[in-house]
Design an enzyme around this catalytic site. Sequence first.
Site, PDB file in Angstrom:
ATOM      1  N   ARG A 216      14.250   3.820 -28.095  1.00  0.00           N
ATOM      2  CA  ARG A 216      14.045   5.146 -27.526  1.00  0.00           C
ATOM      3  C   ARG A 216      14.593   5.124 -26.109  1.00  0.00           C
ATOM      4  O   ARG A 216      14.557   4.099 -25.426  1.00  0.00           O
ATOM      5  CB  ARG A 216      12.550   5.525 -27.519  1.00  0.00           C
ATOM      6  CG  ARG A 216      11.983   5.874 -28.891  1.00  0.00           C
ATOM      7  CD  ARG A 216      12.560   7.171 -29.414  1.00  0.00           C
ATOM      8  NE  ARG A 216      11.978   7.589 -30.685  1.00  0.00           N
ATOM      9  CZ  ARG A 216      12.457   7.260 -31.873  1.00  0.00           C
ATOM     10  NH1 ARG A 216      13.535   6.494 -31.943  1.00  0.00           N
ATOM     11  NH2 ARG A 216      11.887   7.691 -32.975  1.00  0.00           N
ATOM     12  N   GLU A 245      17.308  13.182 -23.262  1.00  0.00           N
ATOM     13  CA  GLU A 245      18.061  13.365 -24.498  1.00  0.00           C
ATOM     14  C   GLU A 245      17.818  14.780 -25.014  1.00  0.00           C
ATOM     15  O   GLU A 245      16.657  15.176 -25.148  1.00  0.00           O
ATOM     16  CB  GLU A 245      17.615  12.337 -25.530  1.00  0.00           C
ATOM     17  CG  GLU A 245      18.484  12.262 -26.770  1.00  0.00           C
ATOM     18  CD  GLU A 245      18.078  11.133 -27.706  1.00  0.00           C
ATOM     19  OE1 GLU A 245      17.813  11.428 -28.888  1.00  0.00           O
ATOM     20  OE2 GLU A 245      18.017   9.987 -27.249  1.00  0.00           O
ATOM     21  N   HIS A 264      22.433   9.567 -30.716  1.00  0.00           N
ATOM     22  CA  HIS A 264      21.265   9.270 -31.556  1.00  0.00           C
ATOM     23  C   HIS A 264      21.613   9.406 -33.049  1.00  0.00           C
ATOM     24  O   HIS A 264      20.875  10.024 -33.822  1.00  0.00           O
ATOM     25  CB  HIS A 264      20.096  10.189 -31.194  1.00  0.00           C
ATOM     26  CG  HIS A 264      18.752   9.584 -31.516  1.00  0.00           C
ATOM     27  ND1 HIS A 264      17.612   9.901 -30.822  1.00  0.00           N
ATOM     28  CD2 HIS A 264      18.379   8.680 -32.454  1.00  0.00           C
ATOM     29  CE1 HIS A 264      16.584   9.224 -31.329  1.00  0.00           C
ATOM     30  NE2 HIS A 264      17.029   8.479 -32.318  1.00  0.00           N
TER      31      HIS A 264
END
Length: 303
Positions: A216, A245, A264
């Site tokens: 993460r 993000e 991602h």
Amino acid sequence: MRDYAAELTDRLPEYTVAHARTPDAERDLVRHAPVVTGNDIDRDLLDRAEALELFACTFAGTDHLPLDALADHGVTVTNASGIHAPGIAEQVLGSLLTFARRLHVSWERNRRSVWRHVQSTELKGSTVTVVGLGAVGTAVVDRLAGFDVDTIGVRHSPEKGGPTDEVFGYDAVHEALARTDYLVLACPLTDLTRHLLDAEALATLEPSSVVVNVARGAVVDTDALVAALRTSGIRGAALDVTDPEPLPAEHPLWSLDNALLTPHTGGHTPEHWPRLAEILAGNVQALFDDGDETTLENVVHGD
């Protein structure tokens, strides 16, 4: 989601699989659905879900879900843990080889039609530290087996051992970092791992080291990472996740030629939906055909 619904329909022909294409359809269908699957379910939708027994999250991480409310409603929650592991592990391997062989430098010179020698290195003989030895971390280590590297694992419970040559706890993470050539972050985001890779940890790494983050974004202190990349505190970073993000267009990470960014997408391959559907179909059959909730896969347990 259309592909996901089709995969579920193929696996569960005796059940009705409905794909909610609009918010109105979602609110209507959720009222009588014993199983709901998707990225998220908010509290308003949950209050409408009168028959809900199982919510199957299509993400591996569930920290964004109202887990307390789901528990209060008696809803079992599962996640997508493990389905992304093969794709993410392959991306990690690609990132390691990219920096070892300096392919990103050649690619940039290709764009400028520059024929110039690039001095590469070898992955062989290096030390790869993998933080997090769950499905993704284990898949990474498995794929490193043929590259003649030393591996160090870092996990919450080091006494469990693991597939790496050595296993450290988080209390000894700096000892591991000091011996690391390539650092792979594949751990969940918790209070313990938030900003695990901060300025102090980055300073512990050798300047020749490379960071690969598929965990993460907030596992890394982004400002400290940018500073390390700018000053050659580390050689490079491959980031499939960032904090923030999505990464804003004006963020300094975009301008660094030693940062390789992907949005991602490491685990998103054509096998994503079939793998997820296989887990959910098995869980539906276990819950409603066998009546055995104890055999459900990927159940998310509260603290």
